[in-house]
Design an enzyme around this catalytic site. Sequence first.
Site, PDB file in Angstrom:
ATOM      1  N   LYS A   1      -8.201 -11.542  -0.820  1.00 48.43           N
ATOM      2  CA  LYS A   1      -6.778 -11.641  -1.256  1.00 48.43           C
ATOM      3  C   LYS A   1      -5.800 -12.161  -0.067  1.00 48.43           C
ATOM      4  O   LYS A   1      -5.902 -11.183   0.869  1.00 48.43           O
ATOM      5  CB  LYS A   1      -6.434 -10.425  -1.907  1.00 48.43           C
ATOM      6  CG  LYS A   1      -5.004 -10.351  -2.282  1.00 48.43           C
ATOM      7  CD  LYS A   1      -4.486  -9.196  -3.202  1.00 48.43           C
ATOM      8  CE  LYS A   1      -3.277  -9.208  -3.772  1.00 48.43           C
ATOM      9  NZ  LYS A   1      -2.164  -8.267  -3.166  1.00 48.43           N
TER      10      LYS A   1
ATOM     11  N   HIS B   1      -0.147   2.575  -2.385  1.00 50.95           N
ATOM     12  CA  HIS B   1      -1.458   2.822  -3.102  1.00 50.95           C
ATOM     13  C   HIS B   1      -2.488   2.820  -2.417  1.00 50.95           C
ATOM     14  O   HIS B   1      -2.461   2.673  -1.258  1.00 50.95           O
ATOM     15  CB  HIS B   1      -1.661   1.355  -3.818  1.00 50.95           C
ATOM     16  CG  HIS B   1      -1.971   0.135  -2.962  1.00 50.95           C
ATOM     17  ND1 HIS B   1      -1.089  -0.311  -2.111  1.00 50.95           N
ATOM     18  CD2 HIS B   1      -2.889  -0.664  -2.679  1.00 50.95           C
ATOM     19  CE1 HIS B   1      -1.544  -1.479  -1.424  1.00 50.95           C
ATOM     20  NE2 HIS B   1      -2.998  -1.404  -1.837  1.00 50.95           N
TER      21      HIS B   1
ATOM     22  N   ASP C   1      -6.712   1.629  -2.289  1.00 53.76           N
ATOM     23  CA  ASP C   1      -7.476   0.523  -2.734  1.00 53.76           C
ATOM     24  C   ASP C   1      -8.603   0.813  -3.486  1.00 53.76           C
ATOM     25  O   ASP C   1      -9.256   2.024  -3.308  1.00 53.76           O
ATOM     26  CB  ASP C   1      -8.003  -0.227  -1.512  1.00 53.76           C
ATOM     27  CG  ASP C   1      -7.047  -0.867  -0.731  1.00 53.76           C
ATOM     28  OD1 ASP C   1      -5.885  -1.152  -1.291  1.00 53.76           O
ATOM     29  OD2 ASP C   1      -7.392  -1.424   0.428  1.00 53.76           O
TER      30      ASP C   1
ATOM     31  N   HIS D   1      -1.307   3.493   1.647  1.00 55.79           N
ATOM     32  CA  HIS D   1      -0.720   2.689   2.332  1.00 55.79           C
ATOM     33  C   HIS D   1       0.274   1.665   1.796  1.00 55.79           C
ATOM     34  O   HIS D   1       0.106   1.639   0.267  1.00 55.79           O
ATOM     35  CB  HIS D   1      -1.748   1.694   3.092  1.00 55.79           C
ATOM     36  CG  HIS D   1      -2.549   0.867   2.585  1.00 55.79           C
ATOM     37  ND1 HIS D   1      -3.811   1.474   1.563  1.00 55.79           N
ATOM     38  CD2 HIS D   1      -2.465  -0.374   1.811  1.00 55.79           C
ATOM     39  CE1 HIS D   1      -4.339   0.458   1.010  1.00 55.79           C
ATOM     40  NE2 HIS D   1      -3.765  -0.549   1.046  1.00 55.79           N
TER      41      HIS D   1
END
Length: 331
Positions: free
Chosen positions: A198, A217, A219, A273
């Site tokens: 990404k 959020h 991961d 993070h």
Amino acid sequence: MESERIQTLALNKLKELPPQFIRPANEQPKNSKAMEGVTVPIISLSQPHHLLVKHVTEAASEWGFFLITDHGISTTLIQRLQEVGQEFFALPQKQKEEYANNPSTGSFEGYGTKMTKNLQEKVEWVDYYFHLMSPPSKVNYDMWPKNPPSYREVTREYNKEISRVTDKVLELLSEGLGLERKVLKSCLGDEEIEIEMKINMYPPCPQPELALGVEPHTDMSALTLLVSNDVPGLQVWKDDNWIAVNYFANALFVHIGDQLEVISNGKYKSVLHRSLVNKESKRMSWALFVVPPHKAMIGPLPSIVNHQNPPKFSTKTYAEYRYRKFNKLPQ
């Protein structure tokens, strides 16, 4: 479509943010500043092995995040990876739109902006390009940009190098659990492990104190390995404070993801993070998500659970976990 792209909005030299980008007051960077004077762990892969295992294990347990240096990926290759990504985002908008994805169908491969199905949610100040990098049997090369022409060659070469580093990190984390080196890679699917790329592009933002590039959020991945350009913005959450991650040339940023937290029964922490944006400068990052195949069963390793350390997580397929997290359902 073009008016929805963050890059297009930035080029219009907005004086104020449109309402859909203004975060709730408690999320705004001006009201949730990072603690100063705290530095994240930086770990050299060249140190003696027993120290390397110790330092990686401590960082994964206490932070869920660390930087690695001396990883063996050449500076030249990292620069080339960044150049081809920058060249794609510099293309005319019409050419980029040829690769536009459609998140409403659950498909994120390609060029996109809003990585959610819920159109009522606040929009993050980021455009991205997302595609699968491995294993080769699952890669759809039609979703890799044809322009710039060197994109595919450079990305394949980087995939080979980052896969080597991924294996090394997983071996160290296995040893940190008191296990054989290959155990975690085996749990995650071994040769069927998927690596997703990404590329995040955060254009200059007129009011960065009100917006976020990526909201807080954890991961979904097992691991995330990331490089960025020299514009800082990443922050990690530790001890009830945001900690700014300073730019460190040619270092890889390593995030522990949800799957390793589950497999380790909570010993390793999936790091919360977020990404901030900048008023004057464009920030870019290249994130590699290391994930199990959808059919893989993910749960606490039986060899590390017992009466003193009972299972803290249920076992489910990665596909189910991903579906439930994406749709914000209870896990």
